[in-house]
Design an enzyme around this catalytic site. Sequence first.
Site, mmCIF file in Angstrom:
data_model
loop_
_atom_site.group_PDB
_atom_site.id
_atom_site.type_symbol
_atom_site.label_atom_id
_atom_site.label_comp_id
_atom_site.label_asym_id
_atom_site.label_seq_id
_atom_site.Cartn_x
_atom_site.Cartn_y
_atom_site.Cartn_z
ATOM 1 N N CYS A 2 0.876 -1.171 0.000
ATOM 2 C CA CYS A 2 0.000 0.000 0.000
ATOM 3 C C CYS A 2 0.915 1.223 0.000
ATOM 4 O O CYS A 2 2.119 1.111 0.153
ATOM 5 C CB CYS A 2 -0.863 0.029 1.257
ATOM 6 S SG CYS A 2 -1.862 -1.436 1.476
ATOM 7 N N ARG A 27 1.692 1.215 -6.039
ATOM 8 C CA ARG A 27 1.825 0.254 -4.932
ATOM 9 C C ARG A 27 0.482 -0.370 -4.557
ATOM 10 O O ARG A 27 0.430 -1.383 -3.850
ATOM 11 C CB ARG A 27 2.408 0.937 -3.701
ATOM 12 C CG ARG A 27 3.774 1.577 -3.875
ATOM 13 C CD ARG A 27 4.200 2.347 -2.636
ATOM 14 N NE ARG A 27 4.328 1.472 -1.500
ATOM 15 C CZ ARG A 27 5.451 0.786 -1.206
ATOM 16 N NH1 ARG A 27 6.508 0.914 -1.988
ATOM 17 N NH2 ARG A 27 5.516 -0.014 -0.173
ATOM 18 N N TRP A 74 -3.806 -1.592 -1.218
ATOM 19 C CA TRP A 74 -3.790 -2.876 -1.935
ATOM 20 C C TRP A 74 -4.347 -3.870 -0.932
ATOM 21 O O TRP A 74 -3.648 -4.275 -0.009
ATOM 22 C CB TRP A 74 -2.377 -3.244 -2.371
ATOM 23 C CG TRP A 74 -2.343 -4.578 -3.057
ATOM 24 C CD1 TRP A 74 -1.957 -5.769 -2.526
ATOM 25 C CD2 TRP A 74 -2.755 -4.873 -4.386
ATOM 26 N NE1 TRP A 74 -2.097 -6.781 -3.426
ATOM 27 C CE2 TRP A 74 -2.587 -6.270 -4.593
ATOM 28 C CE3 TRP A 74 -3.250 -4.118 -5.432
ATOM 29 C CZ2 TRP A 74 -2.894 -6.897 -5.793
ATOM 30 C CZ3 TRP A 74 -3.559 -4.731 -6.632
ATOM 31 C CH2 TRP A 74 -3.376 -6.111 -6.812
ATOM 32 N N ASN A 100 0.559 -0.113 6.206
ATOM 33 C CA ASN A 100 1.004 -0.944 5.080
ATOM 34 C C ASN A 100 1.643 -2.183 5.697
ATOM 35 O O ASN A 100 2.571 -2.070 6.495
ATOM 36 C CB ASN A 100 2.027 -0.185 4.226
ATOM 37 C CG ASN A 100 2.569 -1.051 3.098
ATOM 38 O OD1 ASN A 100 1.919 -2.005 2.672
ATOM 39 N ND2 ASN A 100 3.769 -0.731 2.626
ATOM 40 N N GLY A 101 1.116 -3.358 5.394
ATOM 41 C CA GLY A 101 1.681 -4.593 5.942
ATOM 42 C C GLY A 101 0.555 -5.537 6.343
ATOM 43 O O GLY A 101 -0.608 -5.342 5.975
ATOM 44 N N GLU A 481 4.687 -21.808 -20.957
ATOM 45 C CA GLU A 481 4.802 -20.477 -20.334
ATOM 46 C C GLU A 481 6.010 -19.729 -20.901
ATOM 47 O O GLU A 481 5.944 -18.538 -21.174
ATOM 48 C CB GLU A 481 4.898 -20.620 -18.817
ATOM 49 C CG GLU A 481 5.131 -19.329 -18.051
ATOM 50 C CD GLU A 481 4.037 -18.284 -18.240
ATOM 51 O OE1 GLU A 481 2.987 -18.583 -18.825
ATOM 52 O OE2 GLU A 481 4.268 -17.114 -17.846
ATOM 53 N N LYS A 485 5.666 -16.096 -22.689
ATOM 54 C CA LYS A 485 6.438 -14.923 -22.234
ATOM 55 C C LYS A 485 7.219 -14.305 -23.391
ATOM 56 O O LYS A 485 7.217 -13.108 -23.609
ATOM 57 C CB LYS A 485 7.402 -15.327 -21.112
ATOM 58 C CG LYS A 485 6.766 -15.569 -19.772
ATOM 59 C CD LYS A 485 6.472 -14.327 -18.982
ATOM 60 C CE LYS A 485 5.074 -13.823 -19.039
ATOM 61 N NZ LYS A 485 3.924 -14.660 -18.864
ATOM 62 N N GLU A 488 4.819 -12.767 -26.238
ATOM 63 C CA GLU A 488 3.937 -11.629 -25.919
ATOM 64 C C GLU A 488 4.709 -10.339 -25.672
ATOM 65 O O GLU A 488 4.145 -9.256 -25.737
ATOM 66 C CB GLU A 488 3.034 -11.949 -24.741
ATOM 67 C CG GLU A 488 3.704 -12.023 -23.389
ATOM 68 C CD GLU A 488 2.689 -12.181 -22.260
ATOM 69 O OE1 GLU A 488 1.591 -11.602 -22.333
ATOM 70 O OE2 GLU A 488 2.992 -12.902 -21.305
ATOM 71 N N HIS A 504 6.156 -35.568 -33.934
ATOM 72 C CA HIS A 504 4.858 -35.764 -34.610
ATOM 73 C C HIS A 504 4.502 -34.567 -35.479
ATOM 74 O O HIS A 504 3.348 -34.172 -35.581
ATOM 75 C CB HIS A 504 3.767 -36.010 -33.550
ATOM 76 C CG HIS A 504 4.011 -37.233 -32.742
ATOM 77 N ND1 HIS A 504 3.812 -38.508 -33.221
ATOM 78 C CD2 HIS A 504 4.525 -37.371 -31.500
ATOM 79 C CE1 HIS A 504 4.146 -39.386 -32.297
ATOM 80 N NE2 HIS A 504 4.586 -38.730 -31.232
ATOM 81 N N LYS A 603 -3.495 -5.577 -19.491
ATOM 82 C CA LYS A 603 -3.132 -6.329 -18.284
ATOM 83 C C LYS A 603 -4.272 -7.250 -17.875
ATOM 84 O O LYS A 603 -4.062 -8.339 -17.385
ATOM 85 C CB LYS A 603 -2.802 -5.371 -17.130
ATOM 86 C CG LYS A 603 -2.374 -6.076 -15.850
ATOM 87 C CD LYS A 603 -1.162 -6.951 -16.064
ATOM 88 C CE LYS A 603 -0.827 -7.808 -14.865
ATOM 89 N NZ LYS A 603 0.185 -8.859 -15.198
HETATM 90 C C1 AGP Z 1 0.293 -13.452 -19.226
HETATM 91 O O1 AGP Z 1 1.604 -12.936 -19.269
HETATM 92 C C2 AGP Z 1 -0.687 -12.581 -19.995
HETATM 93 N N1 AGP Z 1 -0.637 -11.249 -19.566
HETATM 94 C C3 AGP Z 1 -2.092 -13.182 -20.038
HETATM 95 O O2 AGP Z 1 -1.979 -14.433 -20.666
HETATM 96 C C4 AGP Z 1 -2.785 -13.398 -18.677
HETATM 97 O O3 AGP Z 1 -2.141 -14.424 -17.975
HETATM 98 C C5 AGP Z 1 -4.240 -13.820 -18.954
HETATM 99 O O4 AGP Z 1 -4.885 -12.759 -19.616
HETATM 100 C C6 AGP Z 1 -5.002 -14.162 -17.678
HETATM 101 O O5 AGP Z 1 -5.083 -13.027 -16.855
HETATM 102 P P1 AGP Z 1 -5.624 -13.224 -15.353
HETATM 103 O O6 AGP Z 1 -4.641 -14.090 -14.645
HETATM 104 O O7 AGP Z 1 -5.692 -11.839 -14.783
HETATM 105 O O8 AGP Z 1 -6.981 -13.870 -15.434
#
Ligand code: AGP
Length: 608
Positions: A2, A27, A74, A100-101, A481, A485, A488, A504, A603
């Site tokens: 926070c 934060r 937060w 905060n904590g 994953e 990473k 994206e 395959h 995000k």
């Molecule tokens: C992951 O790096 C991406 N930003 C994206 O795949 C993300 O994981 C996905 O949109 C799910 O988001 P969420 O965990 O907030 O549901």
Amino acid sequence: MCGIVAYAGHKPCHRILIEGIKRLEYRGYDSAGLAVIQDGKLALQRAAGRIASLEEILDETTAHGTVGIAHTRWATHGAPTTSNAHPHLDDSGRIALVHNGIIENYAALKTWLQSQGKHFSSQTDSEVLVNLISFLYRGNLVDAVQKALKEVEGTYGIAVISSDHPETIVAARKGSPLLVGVGENEHIVASDAAAIVEHTTRAVYLEDGEMVVITPDAFRTITLDNITVDKELENIEFSLQQIELDGYDHFMLKEIFEQPTSLENTLRGRIDLQAGRAILGGLENVKDQLAQAKRIIIIACGTAWHSGLVGEFLLEHLARIPTEVEYASEFRYRNPIIEPGTVVIAISQSGETADTLAALREAKEHGALALGIVNVVGSTIAREADAGVYLHCGPEIGVASTKAFTSQLAVLTLLAIYLGRRRSLDHDQAQRLLQSLTEMPARIKNVLCLSDQIQKVAQSCLDREHWLFLGRGYNYPLALEGALKLKEISYAHAEGLPAAEMKHGPIALINKGMPTVFIATSGSQYEKVISNIEEVRARGGMVLAVATENDTRIQTHAEAVFTIPDVPEPLSPLLVVIPLQLLAYHCAVGRGCAVDKPRNLAKSVTVE
Ligand code: AGP
């Protein structure tokens, strides 16, 4: 995390406080508030949502006071509502606190204070602290704060004011940062320098166990035992942006390096080593139903889906419960078969992903017990689930999910042990895993030292437009994953596969110099992975390997090797992912990409 700001000076401080918490909004940003001493009284204004919501309600009641405190939250305990927003007042309305904590023993303290006649109006742990101070207050605010903090277990960064002491702010630190900006006839306490630099660049940094008592014209630093501490006045030399980034070039890098701490926060209070048990308080109200679980379906998207796939292996391996992972976007339209005893687990960092939320609602309509593994407290998925476990990894700002992923893995490991111990998982096996889990933050710190080596390797691959990521068993989801990473944030095409699947079809892609990342850690399928590596090398592919330290063979099979400590197989994903995150990051930076805000991405995908 926070953000806290406190001001004691001779100017009206409500705008200073608001601008200060705005500098700290990275934060935490789910609710905000301020308390100002005005006309001898405490004036309080708070609002759920971003700080802009607070600004909309500001009025004359806080417009003239020159001493005050403010907070951007937060949420860790209690949803992000106005009543849970800070500052919190004690039940007499004479004392206000921002915190905060996490107060780990807040429940016991709250019960005792209620037995002593104290009243509460929120679900937060922070309100317990201000009422404890109030209970111990006999006219000396500093003394009451000192006595209260000696009763507290957990972490805090606090600022406290009282209408009985209109010119004084008492602040204290243990585990959450606090510093004091020293101006001309004004002092500002804040969680970090971002809220201070525009007023002064001279500051005193508090250490754990220290307090500060400030007035407009003076400050003194002391311990909880009232012993004076001489502190050196330092210069704040960072730019605002650097401070928010804490010196890192990007939030993603900051969050990759935050993982030892964020993992500690996720695990805090959830491991009983002696009993060999995981403690998941958020599942208490459904533990009997969970004991009867016959099948688990994990629903998620993107990175959360990858952690869910690791979760499938963990739950079947440790709890022996049939588990499957579904893309939420597919599950929601499939009219899924949900029999009695089915548990559906929605994994979501944001708790707002539209497909995951819709899938959760679909599961509930079909009669499933719906759990949430979520980072954002009070988010829609968290609120609509029947029960759940919060990640507590702090705000994740970078669009590419990193620390939330490792926290999801940790929670899924705890869940598998929690369920397993009610089935066939014995005490000693669980205890060994939990002991290793407590060592993971330090081991992650160790693996982060690979960053420079990985940056050099990334520099040699910046022109490669096609990558393969391959792994077996627990490492198969990590291959997915790693590919996500990279693609994206660097926009290079990357594909993750089970290593055995390459022959395959995908092996047709291999040509000279094609970077192929193998996760070749020690384990039951190591020899088979080595064979897959040789299939790629025989076709001219460039092999990069994530391997276990002390592996003397891998060097002859790969152009570069990123080694991680040898840990129990179910926990290895927590370490394997670190070099993959760093590889993606350094490739993206090398390719000049907008690491924290990659093109076309958001995000939180709150639309279908
Ligand atoms: C992951 O790096 C991406 N930003 C994206 O795949 C993300 O994981 C996905 O949109 C799910 O988001 P969420 O965990 O907030 O549901």
